[in-house]
Design a protein around this motif. Structure first.
Motif, PDB file in Angstrom:
ATOM      1  N   LEU A  27       0.708  -1.093   0.165  1.00 49.44           N
ATOM      2  CA  LEU A  27       0.099   0.075   0.055  1.00 49.44           C
ATOM      3  C   LEU A  27       0.852   1.353   0.050  1.00 49.44           C
ATOM      4  O   LEU A  27       1.687   1.478   1.006  1.00 49.44           O
ATOM      5  CB  LEU A  27      -0.837  -0.046   1.158  1.00 49.44           C
ATOM      6  N   ARG A  28       0.820   2.131  -1.055  1.00 49.96           N
ATOM      7  CA  ARG A  28       1.607   3.081  -1.156  1.00 49.96           C
ATOM      8  C   ARG A  28       0.779   4.402  -1.466  1.00 49.96           C
ATOM      9  O   ARG A  28      -0.433   4.280  -2.068  1.00 49.96           O
ATOM     10  CB  ARG A  28       2.647   3.121  -2.338  1.00 49.96           C
ATOM     11  N   THR A  29       1.125   5.603  -0.962  1.00 51.21           N
ATOM     12  CA  THR A  29       0.425   6.921  -1.148  1.00 51.21           C
ATOM     13  C   THR A  29       1.377   7.738  -1.980  1.00 51.21           C
ATOM     14  O   THR A  29       2.516   8.039  -1.583  1.00 51.21           O
ATOM     15  CB  THR A  29       0.021   7.721   0.411  1.00 51.21           C
ATOM     16  N   VAL A  30       0.771   8.383  -2.924  1.00 50.56           N
ATOM     17  CA  VAL A  30       1.660   9.384  -3.733  1.00 50.56           C
ATOM     18  C   VAL A  30       0.846  10.652  -3.862  1.00 50.56           C
ATOM     19  O   VAL A  30      -0.323  10.735  -3.620  1.00 50.56           O
ATOM     20  CB  VAL A  30       1.235   8.885  -5.457  1.00 50.56           C
ATOM     21  N   THR A  31       2.016  11.771  -3.108  1.00 47.08           N
ATOM     22  CA  THR A  31       1.405  12.985  -3.000  1.00 47.08           C
ATOM     23  C   THR A  31       1.992  14.085  -3.771  1.00 47.08           C
ATOM     24  O   THR A  31       3.094  13.920  -3.916  1.00 47.08           O
ATOM     25  CB  THR A  31       1.522  13.272  -1.465  1.00 47.08           C
ATOM     26  N   TRP A 116     -10.617  -1.231  -7.549  1.00 41.13           N
ATOM     27  CA  TRP A 116     -10.511  -0.266  -6.547  1.00 41.13           C
ATOM     28  C   TRP A 116     -10.759  -0.347  -5.031  1.00 41.13           C
ATOM     29  O   TRP A 116     -10.965   0.304  -4.347  1.00 41.13           O
ATOM     30  CB  TRP A 116     -11.927   0.657  -7.025  1.00 41.13           C
ATOM     31  N   ALA A 117     -10.498  -1.907  -4.630  1.00 45.46           N
ATOM     32  CA  ALA A 117     -10.557  -2.296  -3.496  1.00 45.46           C
ATOM     33  C   ALA A 117      -9.736  -1.639  -2.460  1.00 45.46           C
ATOM     34  O   ALA A 117     -10.229  -1.359  -1.327  1.00 45.46           O
ATOM     35  CB  ALA A 117     -10.285  -3.569  -3.382  1.00 45.46           C
ATOM     36  N   ASN A 118      -8.438  -0.867  -2.660  1.00 44.75           N
ATOM     37  CA  ASN A 118      -7.396  -0.325  -1.987  1.00 44.75           C
ATOM     38  C   ASN A 118      -7.393   1.149  -2.377  1.00 44.75           C
ATOM     39  O   ASN A 118      -6.556   1.858  -1.903  1.00 44.75           O
ATOM     40  CB  ASN A 118      -6.456  -0.972  -2.085  1.00 44.75           C
ATOM     41  N   TYR A 119      -8.105   1.538  -3.458  1.00 45.20           N
ATOM     42  CA  TYR A 119      -8.076   2.983  -3.651  1.00 45.20           C
ATOM     43  C   TYR A 119      -8.565   4.187  -3.052  1.00 45.20           C
ATOM     44  O   TYR A 119      -9.853   3.865  -2.404  1.00 45.20           O
ATOM     45  CB  TYR A 119      -8.437   3.112  -5.236  1.00 45.20           C
ATOM     46  N   ARG A 120      -7.987   5.344  -2.704  1.00 46.41           N
ATOM     47  CA  ARG A 120      -8.404   6.527  -1.940  1.00 46.41           C
ATOM     48  C   ARG A 120      -7.834   7.534  -2.349  1.00 46.41           C
ATOM     49  O   ARG A 120      -6.467   7.652  -2.482  1.00 46.41           O
ATOM     50  CB  ARG A 120      -8.374   6.283  -0.470  1.00 46.41           C
ATOM     51  N   GLU A 121      -8.704   8.773  -2.760  1.00 45.76           N
ATOM     52  CA  GLU A 121      -7.819   9.969  -3.374  1.00 45.76           C
ATOM     53  C   GLU A 121      -8.394  11.087  -2.337  1.00 45.76           C
ATOM     54  O   GLU A 121      -9.392  10.953  -1.728  1.00 45.76           O
ATOM     55  CB  GLU A 121      -8.231  10.328  -4.577  1.00 45.76           C
ATOM     56  N   THR A 122      -7.417  11.967  -2.099  1.00 50.52           N
ATOM     57  CA  THR A 122      -7.838  13.103  -1.043  1.00 50.52           C
ATOM     58  C   THR A 122      -7.284  14.290  -1.713  1.00 50.52           C
ATOM     59  O   THR A 122      -6.488  14.433  -2.454  1.00 50.52           O
ATOM     60  CB  THR A 122      -6.788  12.712   0.337  1.00 50.52           C
ATOM     61  N   ALA A 123      -8.137  15.494  -1.564  1.00 54.45           N
ATOM     62  CA  ALA A 123      -7.769  16.824  -1.914  1.00 54.45           C
ATOM     63  C   ALA A 123      -7.768  17.832  -0.846  1.00 54.45           C
ATOM     64  O   ALA A 123      -8.825  17.755  -0.215  1.00 54.45           O
ATOM     65  CB  ALA A 123      -8.668  17.368  -3.104  1.00 54.45           C
ATOM     66  N   GLU A 124      -6.676  18.646  -0.576  1.00 53.61           N
ATOM     67  CA  GLU A 124      -6.655  19.464   0.311  1.00 53.61           C
ATOM     68  C   GLU A 124      -6.295  20.969  -0.069  1.00 53.61           C
ATOM     69  O   GLU A 124      -5.464  21.081  -1.130  1.00 53.61           O
ATOM     70  CB  GLU A 124      -5.776  19.038   1.549  1.00 53.61           C
ATOM     71  N   LEU A 136      -2.855  17.022  -3.455  1.00 50.59           N
ATOM     72  CA  LEU A 136      -3.636  15.914  -3.934  1.00 50.59           C
ATOM     73  C   LEU A 136      -2.703  14.621  -3.520  1.00 50.59           C
ATOM     74  O   LEU A 136      -1.652  14.569  -3.804  1.00 50.59           O
ATOM     75  CB  LEU A 136      -3.711  15.976  -5.499  1.00 50.59           C
ATOM     76  N   SER A 137      -3.558  13.583  -3.181  1.00 47.05           N
ATOM     77  CA  SER A 137      -2.937  12.384  -2.708  1.00 47.05           C
ATOM     78  C   SER A 137      -3.641  11.295  -3.397  1.00 47.05           C
ATOM     79  O   SER A 137      -4.958  11.265  -3.285  1.00 47.05           O
ATOM     80  CB  SER A 137      -2.334  12.114  -1.259  1.00 47.05           C
ATOM     81  N   GLN A 138      -3.029  10.173  -3.494  1.00 49.57           N
ATOM     82  CA  GLN A 138      -3.642   8.770  -4.036  1.00 49.57           C
ATOM     83  C   GLN A 138      -3.234   7.669  -3.330  1.00 49.57           C
ATOM     84  O   GLN A 138      -2.200   7.447  -3.488  1.00 49.57           O
ATOM     85  CB  GLN A 138      -3.658   8.734  -5.517  1.00 49.57           C
ATOM     86  N   THR A 139      -4.023   6.717  -2.776  1.00 50.53           N
ATOM     87  CA  THR A 139      -3.495   5.663  -1.979  1.00 50.53           C
ATOM     88  C   THR A 139      -3.880   4.497  -2.588  1.00 50.53           C
ATOM     89  O   THR A 139      -5.162   4.447  -3.090  1.00 50.53           O
ATOM     90  CB  THR A 139      -3.791   5.664  -0.519  1.00 50.53           C
ATOM     91  N   ASP A 140      -3.021   3.524  -2.875  1.00 52.43           N
ATOM     92  CA  ASP A 140      -3.459   2.306  -3.537  1.00 52.43           C
ATOM     93  C   ASP A 140      -2.430   1.110  -3.243  1.00 52.43           C
ATOM     94  O   ASP A 140      -1.189   1.428  -2.817  1.00 52.43           O
ATOM     95  CB  ASP A 140      -3.572   2.417  -5.014  1.00 52.43           C
ATOM     96  N   ARG A 141      -2.804  -0.106  -3.725  1.00 55.12           N
ATOM     97  CA  ARG A 141      -1.933  -1.198  -3.532  1.00 55.12           C
ATOM     98  C   ARG A 141      -1.352  -1.366  -4.945  1.00 55.12           C
ATOM     99  O   ARG A 141      -2.022  -1.603  -5.910  1.00 55.12           O
ATOM    100  CB  ARG A 141      -2.623  -2.665  -3.043  1.00 55.12           C
ATOM    101  N   PHE A 152       1.741   9.647 -10.315  1.00 56.38           N
ATOM    102  CA  PHE A 152       2.678  10.771  -9.833  1.00 56.38           C
ATOM    103  C   PHE A 152       2.418  11.897 -10.900  1.00 56.38           C
ATOM    104  O   PHE A 152       2.252  13.040 -10.691  1.00 56.38           O
ATOM    105  CB  PHE A 152       3.909  10.322  -9.344  1.00 56.38           C
ATOM    106  N   PHE A 153       2.849  11.475 -12.210  1.00 56.47           N
ATOM    107  CA  PHE A 153       3.216  12.400 -13.225  1.00 56.47           C
ATOM    108  C   PHE A 153       1.672  12.823 -13.592  1.00 56.47           C
ATOM    109  O   PHE A 153       1.574  14.020 -14.168  1.00 56.47           O
ATOM    110  CB  PHE A 153       3.958  11.895 -14.260  1.00 56.47           C
TER     111      PHE A 153
END
Length: 416
Positions: A27-31, A116-124, A136-141, A152-153
């Motif tokens: 599980l990794r988060t890209v920000t 999409w089981a492990n996907y989550r995106e966030t905007a702050e 912006l960040s996206q978390t997924d496996r 990322f790009f």
């Protein structure tokens, strides 16, 4: 190339493929973050799916709430397999008006829900002077770094385009990466990277340029097939050292479409190889030995590269064609064995040593293990292939194999 150079090149490619497609990352988060000279509320209206400017990029067509617990139905401009916009059911959470929200995807009409089981995106959004910092960040496996790098790009591009939109009020499509001039630059870079493997001389440069041209022609065949099967957009991306990839404008709709697009990479070159053979013979008859040799080399490289792509490996063209046209596991195993045996026999006839062919067989087996199951599962099963189409694709596969096999044997006889 020497044995050491060949082994180094093959091992490097295998390692890179494993790193890009298979290595488990968990599980990794890209920000990504960017300060944008705009009012926070205006940027919120663009990023929030129900905002007044949610369609700023053309990605979101409509959005409507489904219940009081944050579920929403979002229609996207991306094409589904039927050519219609993709509908996505999502859940919006941790909403702080004007500041942040998170979104998970429950399902959509394009991909299997497991994607999409492990996907989550966030905007702050946070004020920073007269500007706003958008994060912006996206978390997924992830398995393999390729998709992680892509995301990322993609997020960096989204923020850059949001900055331009905030300043000008217009959204600019595309980017420098897929621009034709950039892709020509990547092709040149790919040839320069290959040059030392063939020798730092004019002959080595010519071989590197020929191989790069062969890759481009192969991907053009895939692009033409995408267009013929109704993809309104298709593009080719060069990946230095690894080659190139053709990308369609929507998901596949049928098994026949998968087989046809996969086979047309080699199929396109199958029309060119006889022309190159004839042109080489004509040039030789006219006394132009250098031109004849270059044309023969191009025909030989095209034949060797394309017939290698017909290997029954999971992600190779041959493997994709066989998986669509074989009626069951037993037929697929038998067809894969026969095709691999034919390829190795052809290599032996062309003059490759038995030890080299054994190494090649081992490499193909490793590639198959590395790439097996690496595709993305669609939301619904592809349309089945009809018996006539199955026979037509099998005949086309044999014809393409025969043309490239003859081109390989002819070129080896001419260049020895």
């Amino acid at each position: 190339m020497s044995v050491i150079v060949t082994v180094t090149l093959v091992a490097g490619n295998l390692g890179l493929i494993f790193l890009l497609m298979t290595v488990p990352l968990g599980l990794r988060t890209v920000t990504v973050s960017r300060v944008i000279e705009a009012d926070r509320n205006r940027l919120w209206q663009a990023l929030w799916p129900f905002g007044s400017d949610a369609g700023w990029s053309g990605e979101i067509l409509t959005a409507e709430p489904l219940d009081s617990e944050g579920a929403a139905l979002i229609r996207l401009s991306w094409e589904g397999r039927d050519g219609l916009p993709i509908d996505r059911k999502a859940r919006l959470e941790d909403v702080r008006e004007g500041s942040c929200f998170s979104m998970t995807v429950l399902e959509d009409t394009a991909l299997d829900p497991s994607f999409w089981a492990n996907y989550r995106e966030t905007a702050e959004l946070a004020p920073e002077g007269d500007a706003t910092r958008v994060t912006l960040s996206q978390t997924d496996r992830y398995r393999g770094v390729a998709f992680l790098i892509f995301r990322f790009f993609a997020m960096r591009r989204e923020l850059r385009k949001l900055d331009v939109w905030a300043a000008t009020g217009t959204y600019r499509r595309g980017g420098w990466f897929e621009h034709p001039l950039s892709q020509i630059g990547f092709a040149v870079l790919s040839a320069l990277i290959l040059w030392p493997f063939f020798g730092l001389n004019l002959g080595g440069l010519a071989l590197a340029a020929i191989l790069t041209s062969v890759v481009a022609l192969h991907e053009l065949g895939h692009m033409a097939a995408f267009r013929l099967t109704g993809h309104r957009r298709a593009r080719m991306i060069f990946i230095p050292l690894l080659g190139g990839i053709a990308i369609g404008g929507r998901p596949y709709d049928s098994r026949f479409e998968v087989a046809f697009v996969a086979l047309m990479g080699a199929g396109f070159s199958a029309f060119l190889v006889p022309v190159l053979i004839a042109a080489s013979g004509f040039a030789n008859g006219e006394g132009h030995r250098l031109a004849a040799m270059l044309l023969a080399t191009l025909a030989g490289c095209a034949s060797l590269f394309n017939i290698a792509n017909l290997v029954p490996v999971w992600k190779f063209d041959g493997g994709q064609v066989l998986r669509q046209i074989c009626p069951g596991p037993a037929a697929l195993a038998l067809a894969s064995f026969l095709l691999l045996l034919a390829l190795l026999s052809l290599g032996w006839r062309a003059g490759f040593s038995p030890s080299f062919l054994l190494i090649a067989g081992a490499v193909f087996a490793i590639l198959s293990l590395i790439t097996v199951g690496s595709g993305v599962k669609p939301r619904h099963e592809l349309k089945p292939i009809r018996p006539f189409d199955r026979l037509a694709m099998a005949g086309a596969l044999l014809a393409v194999f025969a043309i490239h096999g003859y081109g390989m044997l002819w070129a080896s006889a001419q260049l020895m």
